[in-house]
Design an enzyme around this catalytic site. Structure first.
Site, PDB file in Angstrom:
ATOM      1  N   SER A 136      49.538  11.075 -23.703  1.00 19.83           N
ATOM      2  CA  SER A 136      49.337  12.280 -22.894  1.00 19.83           C
ATOM      3  C   SER A 136      50.695  12.830 -22.476  1.00 19.83           C
ATOM      4  O   SER A 136      51.545  12.087 -21.989  1.00 19.83           O
ATOM      5  CB  SER A 136      48.536  11.964 -21.631  1.00 19.83           C
ATOM      6  N   GLU A 192      53.918  13.151 -17.965  1.00 17.23           N
ATOM      7  CA  GLU A 192      53.668  11.711 -18.090  1.00 17.23           C
ATOM      8  C   GLU A 192      54.721  11.129 -19.042  1.00 17.23           C
ATOM      9  O   GLU A 192      55.255  10.055 -18.815  1.00 17.23           O
ATOM     10  CB  GLU A 192      52.250  11.455 -18.623  1.00 17.23           C
ATOM     11  N   ARG A 248      49.458   6.156 -13.040  1.00 16.30           N
ATOM     12  CA  ARG A 248      50.626   6.287 -13.925  1.00 16.30           C
ATOM     13  C   ARG A 248      51.964   6.304 -13.187  1.00 16.30           C
ATOM     14  O   ARG A 248      52.898   6.959 -13.613  1.00 16.30           O
ATOM     15  CB  ARG A 248      50.530   7.546 -14.803  1.00 16.30           C
TER      16      ARG A 248
HETATM   17  C1  LIG Z   1      48.767   7.533 -29.202  1.00 11.83           C
HETATM   18  C2  LIG Z   1      49.094   7.091 -27.795  1.00 11.83           C
HETATM   19  C3  LIG Z   1      48.074   6.929 -26.876  1.00 11.83           C
HETATM   20  C4  LIG Z   1      48.347   6.538 -25.565  1.00 11.83           C
HETATM   21  N1  LIG Z   1      47.315   6.406 -24.690  1.00 11.83           N
HETATM   22  C5  LIG Z   1      47.568   5.986 -23.425  1.00 11.83           C
HETATM   23  C6  LIG Z   1      46.510   5.812 -22.476  1.00 11.83           C
HETATM   24  O1  LIG Z   1      45.341   6.019 -22.772  1.00 11.83           O
HETATM   25  N2  LIG Z   1      46.844   5.420 -21.214  1.00 11.83           N
HETATM   26  C7  LIG Z   1      48.122   5.174 -20.843  1.00 11.83           C
HETATM   27  O2  LIG Z   1      48.348   4.791 -19.702  1.00 11.83           O
HETATM   28  N3  LIG Z   1      49.141   5.335 -21.711  1.00 11.83           N
HETATM   29  C8  LIG Z   1      48.902   5.731 -22.983  1.00 11.83           C
HETATM   30  N4  LIG Z   1      49.937   5.903 -23.861  1.00 11.83           N
HETATM   31  C9  LIG Z   1      51.308   5.681 -23.391  1.00 11.83           C
HETATM   32  C10 LIG Z   1      51.819   4.253 -23.630  1.00 11.83           C
HETATM   33  O3  LIG Z   1      50.900   3.517 -24.382  1.00 11.83           O
HETATM   34  C11 LIG Z   1      52.047   3.532 -22.308  1.00 11.83           C
HETATM   35  O4  LIG Z   1      52.814   4.271 -21.399  1.00 11.83           O
HETATM   36  C12 LIG Z   1      52.771   2.195 -22.537  1.00 11.83           C
HETATM   37  O5  LIG Z   1      52.744   1.484 -21.369  1.00 11.83           O
HETATM   38  C13 LIG Z   1      54.214   2.396 -22.981  1.00 11.83           C
HETATM   39  O6  LIG Z   1      54.787   1.138 -23.289  1.00 11.83           O
HETATM   40  P1  LIG Z   1      56.153   1.069 -24.093  1.00 11.83           P
HETATM   41  O7  LIG Z   1      56.515  -0.362 -24.269  1.00 11.83           O
HETATM   42  O8  LIG Z   1      56.042   1.855 -25.326  1.00 11.83           O
HETATM   43  O9  LIG Z   1      57.152   1.733 -23.050  1.00 11.83           O
HETATM   44  P2  LIG Z   1      58.314   2.854 -23.251  1.00 11.83           P
HETATM   45  O10 LIG Z   1      57.659   4.090 -23.737  1.00 11.83           O
HETATM   46  O11 LIG Z   1      59.398   2.297 -24.095  1.00 11.83           O
HETATM   47  O12 LIG Z   1      58.818   2.994 -21.781  1.00 11.83           O
HETATM   48  C14 LIG Z   1      57.990   3.580 -20.786  1.00 11.83           C
HETATM   49  C15 LIG Z   1      58.640   3.393 -19.413  1.00 11.83           C
HETATM   50  O13 LIG Z   1      58.633   2.007 -19.082  1.00 11.83           O
HETATM   51  C16 LIG Z   1      59.944   1.600 -18.727  1.00 11.83           C
HETATM   52  N5  LIG Z   1      60.102   0.198 -19.143  1.00 11.83           N
HETATM   53  C17 LIG Z   1      59.912  -0.329 -20.369  1.00 11.83           C
HETATM   54  N6  LIG Z   1      60.101  -1.660 -20.339  1.00 11.83           N
HETATM   55  C18 LIG Z   1      60.449  -1.959 -19.062  1.00 11.83           C
HETATM   56  C19 LIG Z   1      60.782  -3.170 -18.388  1.00 11.83           C
HETATM   57  N7  LIG Z   1      60.820  -4.346 -19.004  1.00 11.83           N
HETATM   58  N8  LIG Z   1      61.084  -3.104 -17.077  1.00 11.83           N
HETATM   59  C20 LIG Z   1      61.070  -1.927 -16.413  1.00 11.83           C
HETATM   60  N9  LIG Z   1      60.762  -0.744 -16.996  1.00 11.83           N
HETATM   61  C21 LIG Z   1      60.446  -0.783 -18.306  1.00 11.83           C
HETATM   62  C22 LIG Z   1      60.877   2.540 -19.467  1.00 11.83           C
HETATM   63  O14 LIG Z   1      62.147   2.588 -18.815  1.00 11.83           O
HETATM   64  C23 LIG Z   1      60.100   3.833 -19.344  1.00 11.83           C
HETATM   65  O15 LIG Z   1      60.316   4.372 -18.060  1.00 11.83           O
HETATM   66  C24 LIG Z   1      49.683   6.290 -25.178  1.00 11.83           C
HETATM   67  C25 LIG Z   1      50.722   6.439 -26.118  1.00 11.83           C
HETATM   68  C26 LIG Z   1      50.437   6.836 -27.406  1.00 11.83           C
HETATM   69  C27 LIG Z   1      51.556   6.988 -28.396  1.00 11.83           C
END
Ligand SMILES: Cc1cc2nc3c(=O)[nH]c(=O)nc-3n(C[C@H](O)[C@H](O)[C@H](O)COP(=O)(O)OP(=O)(O)OC[C@H]3O[C@@H](n4cnc5c(N)ncnc54)[C@H](O)[C@@H]3O)c2cc1C
Length: 273
Positions: A182, A252, A140
């Site tokens: 998480s 996280e 992560r």
């Molecule tokens: C119900 C639920 C279950 C989940 N289960 C898991 C799991 O099992 N495992 C897991 O790893 N995660 C899990 N997550 C977290 C989430 O799915 C991941 O972290 C996912 O990668 C987030 O993507 P996002 O587009 O929503 O990013 P955001 O939440 O919008 O951003 C996350 C980070 O990425 C950065 N970011 C976004 N886009 C870019 C870009 N283009 N360039 C550089 N940085 C960028 C942002 O600045 C921020 O730091 C879960 C979330 C939820 C709500």
């Protein structure tokens, strides 16, 4: 271009302001802005920096020179459908990782030993192409400068339906209430959920926010929870677990608010952005 987003609707944890964000349409962007993906892993506070998202120009999937090239604004669901249709494996975990590709890369999102970096070839940022071997990364976390505009993956044939089912089952215990996934990373050899539960905080509620009854490491929004309530619970868990087990839980979920940027006191620290 700008657009207005209501983060109480748009973010998975249903917290945040209604505000204007910049939409980035080419590889130039304002350096004081914070990039968001689909907001599944962020908690946006009232004192957030200016925000930006990638435009639809970065939502694409193509095959070039034997590599799968994916724009950073591509939703995971779209990538999964493409891989299923073209019989490509190693993306079967995507239904359980809500988000866009850019967010997944930045977080090195994954499930147990399956991580998005596993079959990554390279990413493209405003500084050019960066090969995976040159990007420090782990559970992560990743460490690279700039914004991801595209990621390239190796192509391995054979979409695996059994893996798809396995990933679906792996997360049967997740609460369905709004959350950011998480709340804390698992400390080495232990589980954040277990530590929070042992500290007596499973189900603990402040206002509209609580550590879920179903899984203690999910900070859930039960009824119009606020940023302040979420922070209070995060800090309570960090302090309680630290006092009981001498273990510091690292966030996280990313707290996007100037007040929590770069805090150094361990008992106040949430996570710098
Ligand atoms: C119900 C639920 C279950 C989940 N289960 C898991 C799991 O099992 N495992 C897991 O790893 N995660 C899990 N997550 C977290 C989430 O799915 C991941 O972290 C996912 O990668 C987030 O993507 P996002 O587009 O929503 O990013 P955001 O939440 O919008 O951003 C996350 C980070 O990425 C950065 N970011 C976004 N886009 C870019 C870009 N283009 N360039 C550089 N940085 C960028 C942002 O600045 C921020 O730091 C879960 C979330 C939820 C709500």
């Amino acid at each position: 271009m700008k657009k207005t987003i209501d983060f109480t609707k748009h973010s998975s944890i249903k917290i945040g302001p209604q505000t204007e964000v910049s939409v980035i349409q080419d590889k130039t962007y304002p350096k004081d802005h914070y990039m968001l993906g689909q907001c599944n892993n962020v908690l946006i506070g009232p004192q957030h920096p200016p925000l930006m998202v990638l435009g639809k120009e970065f939502d694409y999937i193509k095959v070039e020179n034997g590599l799968l090239c994916v724009g950073a604004a591509t939703p995971g669901g779209k990538l999964l459908s493409f891989c299923k249709k073209h019989d490509i494996r190693h993306f079967e975990l995507l239904p359980k990782l809500p988000g866009n590709l850019g967010g997944m890369i930045k977080m090195n999102a994954g499930l147990k030993e399956f991580e998005i970096f596993n079959h990554l070839h390279s990413i493209t940022t405003e500084n050019g192409e960066l090969l995976k071997k040159d990007i420090p990364h782990g559970y992560r976390w990743t460490d690279f400068e700039g914004i991801v505009f595209e990621a390239k993956f190796e192509i391995h044939k054979g979409f695996n339906e059994a893996h798809l089912e396995m990933f679906k089952k792996m997360r049967d215990n997740q609460p369905i209430d709004p959350s950011a996934g998480s709340c804390f990373k698992n400390p080495e050899g232990d589980s954040a959920g277990r530590l929070i539960q042992e500290a007596g905080l499973k189900g603990h509620r402040i206002g509209g926010m609580a550590f879920s009854e179903k899984h203690a490491n999910f900070l859930v929004n039960l009824d119009k929870g606020t940023f302040e309530e979420a922070i209070e619970l995060i800090q309570l868990a960090q302090k309680s677990v630290y006092e009981k087990f001498d273990v510091w839980l690292e966030n996280e979920v990313i707290v996007v608010d100037e007040r929590y940027k770069g805090k150094e006191s361990p008992l106040l620290q949430t996570r710098t952005f």
